[in-house]
Design a protein around this motif. Sequence first.
Motif, PDB file in Angstrom:
ATOM      1  N   VAL A 186       0.816  -1.212   0.000  1.00  0.00           N
ATOM      2  CA  VAL A 186       0.000   0.000   0.000  1.00  0.00           C
ATOM      3  C   VAL A 186       0.853   1.268   0.000  1.00  0.00           C
ATOM      4  O   VAL A 186       0.588   2.199  -0.790  1.00  0.00           O
ATOM      5  CB  VAL A 186      -0.979  -0.012   1.193  1.00  0.00           C
ATOM      6  N   ARG A 198       2.340   1.759  -3.576  1.00  0.00           N
ATOM      7  CA  ARG A 198       1.312   2.114  -4.556  1.00  0.00           C
ATOM      8  C   ARG A 198       0.766   3.514  -4.304  1.00  0.00           C
ATOM      9  O   ARG A 198       0.478   4.268  -5.248  1.00  0.00           O
ATOM     10  CB  ARG A 198       0.169   1.094  -4.502  1.00  0.00           C
ATOM     11  N   LEU A 199       0.615   3.871  -3.058  1.00  0.00           N
ATOM     12  CA  LEU A 199       0.107   5.203  -2.720  1.00  0.00           C
ATOM     13  C   LEU A 199       1.076   6.285  -3.170  1.00  0.00           C
ATOM     14  O   LEU A 199       0.666   7.311  -3.750  1.00  0.00           O
ATOM     15  CB  LEU A 199      -0.136   5.291  -1.218  1.00  0.00           C
ATOM     16  N   GLY A 206      -8.814  -0.857  -2.811  1.00  0.00           N
ATOM     17  CA  GLY A 206      -8.175   0.082  -3.726  1.00  0.00           C
ATOM     18  C   GLY A 206      -9.051   1.288  -4.005  1.00  0.00           C
ATOM     19  O   GLY A 206      -8.568   2.431  -4.027  1.00  0.00           O
ATOM     20  N   LEU A 266      -2.533   3.065  -7.245  1.00  0.00           N
ATOM     21  CA  LEU A 266      -3.619   2.390  -6.541  1.00  0.00           C
ATOM     22  C   LEU A 266      -4.570   1.667  -7.481  1.00  0.00           C
ATOM     23  O   LEU A 266      -5.311   0.779  -7.053  1.00  0.00           O
ATOM     24  CB  LEU A 266      -4.397   3.418  -5.703  1.00  0.00           C
ATOM     25  N   THR A 307      -6.203   5.981 -11.970  1.00  0.00           N
ATOM     26  CA  THR A 307      -6.656   4.632 -11.619  1.00  0.00           C
ATOM     27  C   THR A 307      -6.910   3.817 -12.878  1.00  0.00           C
ATOM     28  O   THR A 307      -6.542   2.636 -12.964  1.00  0.00           O
ATOM     29  CB  THR A 307      -7.941   4.710 -10.778  1.00  0.00           C
TER      30      THR A 307
END
Length: 239
Positions: A9, A12-13, A183, A164, A154
């Motif tokens: 996380v 990806r963030l 997500g 994300l 996204t």
Amino acid sequence: MTWSGPGGVPTRLLEHLWYTVVTVVIAAAIAVPLGLWVGHTGRARWLVSVANSLRAVPTLGLLFAVSLVVGPYIPGDLAFTAPSIAVLVLLAIPPILAGTYAGIDAVDPSARDAAKGVGMRGRQVLWQVELPNALPLLLSGVKSAMLQVVATATIAAYLGLGGLGRYLIDGLAVSDIGEAAGGALLVGLLAIVLEGVLSLLQRRVVSPGLTGRTARGSQDGDDAPQAEAPADAPVDVRG
């Protein structure tokens, strides 16, 4: 969905945040000067209409088209990243350009006349009068572009952009609803946080006179209890 490793996380963030910030900075570097010029001079207003027409272009189709055309000519991982960033920039330009132009165009003509009356030249009027008054709408355009990029990045994960969006795509691919929902939740939270940061920035840089905070403060001061005169104070009874 994990909290460590390249697919965790935090990673990806940060990817999603990085793509968003880079995109908005590039778009602002193009759209803000262009919007200032169009609004200040009144020329080429058709550019704003053309830019707004880009909002009608299907995002996913544009992403695939640019990737297929440009991707083969770009080496390495940039073959996926560069086309996606380019499309995101194209989508972020219209709201920033429209907000900047609208802000300049909405400046009270009397403010311009007063500035010219005290000897300001065209560039001084733009930077010292028009731009400060246009900041609320300009920053609103940046905020709109930021939220749009967060959402569109996204979708760009389909082309290997990362971020994300990978949780939604990978989760739906293996029917892991929990990962996909997680997500989506993270994307929503990121959008809320970024909107809050930009709202605080807008509150800091925009003059209180343009937001009405000064007027509200004056009204609150009017409601404050007034100090009473001492009982033994002399009273003026003259007509």
